[in-house]
Structures are given as C-alpha cells and as structure tokens.
Design an enzyme around this catalytic site. Sequence first.
Site, PDB file in Angstrom:
ATOM      1  N   HIS A 119       4.610   4.249   9.407  1.00  0.00           N
ATOM      2  CA  HIS A 119       4.649   3.581   7.890  1.00  0.00           C
ATOM      3  C   HIS A 119       5.160   2.633   7.882  1.00  0.00           C
ATOM      4  O   HIS A 119       4.892   1.166   6.831  1.00  0.00           O
ATOM      5  CB  HIS A 119       4.325   4.542   6.715  1.00  0.00           C
ATOM      6  CG  HIS A 119       2.763   5.360   6.727  1.00  0.00           C
ATOM      7  ND1 HIS A 119       1.927   4.363   5.573  1.00  0.00           N
ATOM      8  CD2 HIS A 119       2.318   6.122   6.599  1.00  0.00           C
ATOM      9  CE1 HIS A 119       0.569   5.088   5.741  1.00  0.00           C
ATOM     10  NE2 HIS A 119       1.190   6.620   5.895  1.00  0.00           N
TER      11      HIS A 119
ATOM     12  N   GLU B 115       3.948   8.614   9.910  1.00  0.00           N
ATOM     13  CA  GLU B 115       4.758   8.365   9.257  1.00  0.00           C
ATOM     14  C   GLU B 115       5.678   7.018   9.735  1.00  0.00           C
ATOM     15  O   GLU B 115       5.556   6.103   8.954  1.00  0.00           O
ATOM     16  CB  GLU B 115       5.598   9.390   8.623  1.00  0.00           C
ATOM     17  CG  GLU B 115       5.110  11.279   8.343  1.00  0.00           C
ATOM     18  CD  GLU B 115       3.772  10.382   6.821  1.00  0.00           C
ATOM     19  OE1 GLU B 115       4.746   8.913   5.932  1.00  0.00           O
ATOM     20  OE2 GLU B 115       2.933  10.551   7.018  1.00  0.00           O
TER      21      GLU B 115
ATOM     22  N   CYS C 143      -5.099   9.961   5.339  1.00  0.00           N
ATOM     23  CA  CYS C 143      -3.960   9.147   4.699  1.00  0.00           C
ATOM     24  C   CYS C 143      -3.908   8.813   3.063  1.00  0.00           C
ATOM     25  O   CYS C 143      -4.827   8.732   2.682  1.00  0.00           O
ATOM     26  CB  CYS C 143      -3.787   8.063   5.449  1.00  0.00           C
ATOM     27  SG  CYS C 143      -1.983   6.741   5.194  1.00  0.00           S
TER      28      CYS C 143
ATOM     29  N   GLY D 100       3.241  14.642   4.923  1.00  0.00           N
ATOM     30  CA  GLY D 100       3.833  13.382   4.769  1.00  0.00           C
ATOM     31  C   GLY D 100       3.708  12.260   3.935  1.00  0.00           C
ATOM     32  O   GLY D 100       2.641  12.257   3.796  1.00  0.00           O
TER      33      GLY D 100
ATOM     34  N   GLN E 283       4.844   3.889   0.690  1.00  0.00           N
ATOM     35  CA  GLN E 283       3.022   5.005   0.373  1.00  0.00           C
ATOM     36  C   GLN E 283       3.756   4.596  -0.930  1.00  0.00           C
ATOM     37  O   GLN E 283       2.642   4.729  -2.074  1.00  0.00           O
ATOM     38  CB  GLN E 283       3.063   5.384   0.813  1.00  0.00           C
ATOM     39  CG  GLN E 283       2.693   5.381   1.999  1.00  0.00           C
ATOM     40  CD  GLN E 283       2.121   6.583   3.018  1.00  0.00           C
ATOM     41  OE1 GLN E 283       2.511   8.035   3.579  1.00  0.00           O
ATOM     42  NE2 GLN E 283       0.597   6.932   2.688  1.00  0.00           N
TER      43      GLN E 283
HETATM   44 ZN    ZN Z   1      -0.408   7.570   5.713  1.00  0.00          ZN
END
Ligand code: ZN
Length: 188
Positions: free
Chosen positions: A145, A142, A99, A46, A51
């Site tokens: 995030h 996700e 992650c 993911g 990110q």
């Molecule tokens: Zn992550």
Amino acid sequence: MTIRPICITGNPVLHTKALEVTVFDEGLRTLVQDMYETMDEAPGVGLAAPQIGVNLRVFVYDWDAEDGSEQRGVVINPTLEISEIPEGEPDWEAESEGCLSVPGERFPLKRADRATLRGVDLEQNPVHIEATGWFARIFQHEFDHLEGILYVDRLIEKYNAEAKEIIQERGWGKDDISWLPGEEKLEG
Ligand code: ZN
C-alpha cells in the site's frame, strides 16, 4: 479518536508511492490512533495510511497468531525484506486475501513465506519483526500500500481480469469513492 472513511480503489492516493514521515508530532499520533480505530471497526488485520487518504509511510496491523498471541502495532517508514515468492497457481483456500480498499472481495495470490519488517514506532524507537506465514503476508500487503500497489495489481491474469470486472461493475476505479466502517454495510 475518529473512524475515518476508507478509500476505495481508483482514488489516486492508493496508486501513488507514499512519502516518508519526517515530523513526529501530535498530528502523527492522532493519525495512528484513528488508523487503529478505523481498522478495528472495519474490521481488518491491517490498515495503511493511504487507505484513509493520507499519503504517508505508516501502517498498523492486528493479527491473532496461530499460537494465540496478539500481534498489534504500528510501523513508520518501514523497509521490508522478503524470501522468494513461490511460483505456481495460488490456492483459493489457503492463499486468498482481501483488502478494505476493495471491500467484500477475495482473491488468491502467492506471497513470500518470510518477511523482515524494520522501521520505527511513534517514539522513533526501532521496530524489527521477523514474520512468517500469514503475519508475513499482512506485512507484504500493507507495505505494498505504501508503494501504491494493491493486491489486485499482483493477481495472475485470470483473477486480475475478474477483479477488474467487479471493480467496474461496482462503479469503483475512480476518484473519491470511500466507505465508512460502522455506518455503511457493503453488499458482498
Ligand atoms: Zn489492503
């Protein structure tokens, strides 16, 4: 398509609530293509837009399910409903997550077993997925995030302390640190 650098913990974009997508244009399409390519190269199951430094509520996922089917897609402006998060010690073997923004590390945490993901795709068609097990875990990771939460923020105290130590040792935890999938191999 372009592989984009992945932000490492400490970059403010990872610790800020992302904004709703309001414009569905070529720019958004390119963003999503780049996210798929970056996720595949990393590789990861993911990737959320923050990110790669983009403060928008978008994530992509790619998960080979237990039944052999590939679950791959994008969700924009998602909502997530989850079942109750079990209490107790998380299991290292069965419940450890990683992650791409804390690369090379894994820690266990409890997650809900069921998650209902809703949102839209690039054509603004509705997305509605009922997930269980690891697939549900990916959605929770996700979705977090997009809320500015990393999984290390959710660790129980002893693992949280360990994660903090590693982040400090590696010189992470500050702005503007990233890595480029395919070019840079990280230790650990
Ligand atoms: Zn992550």
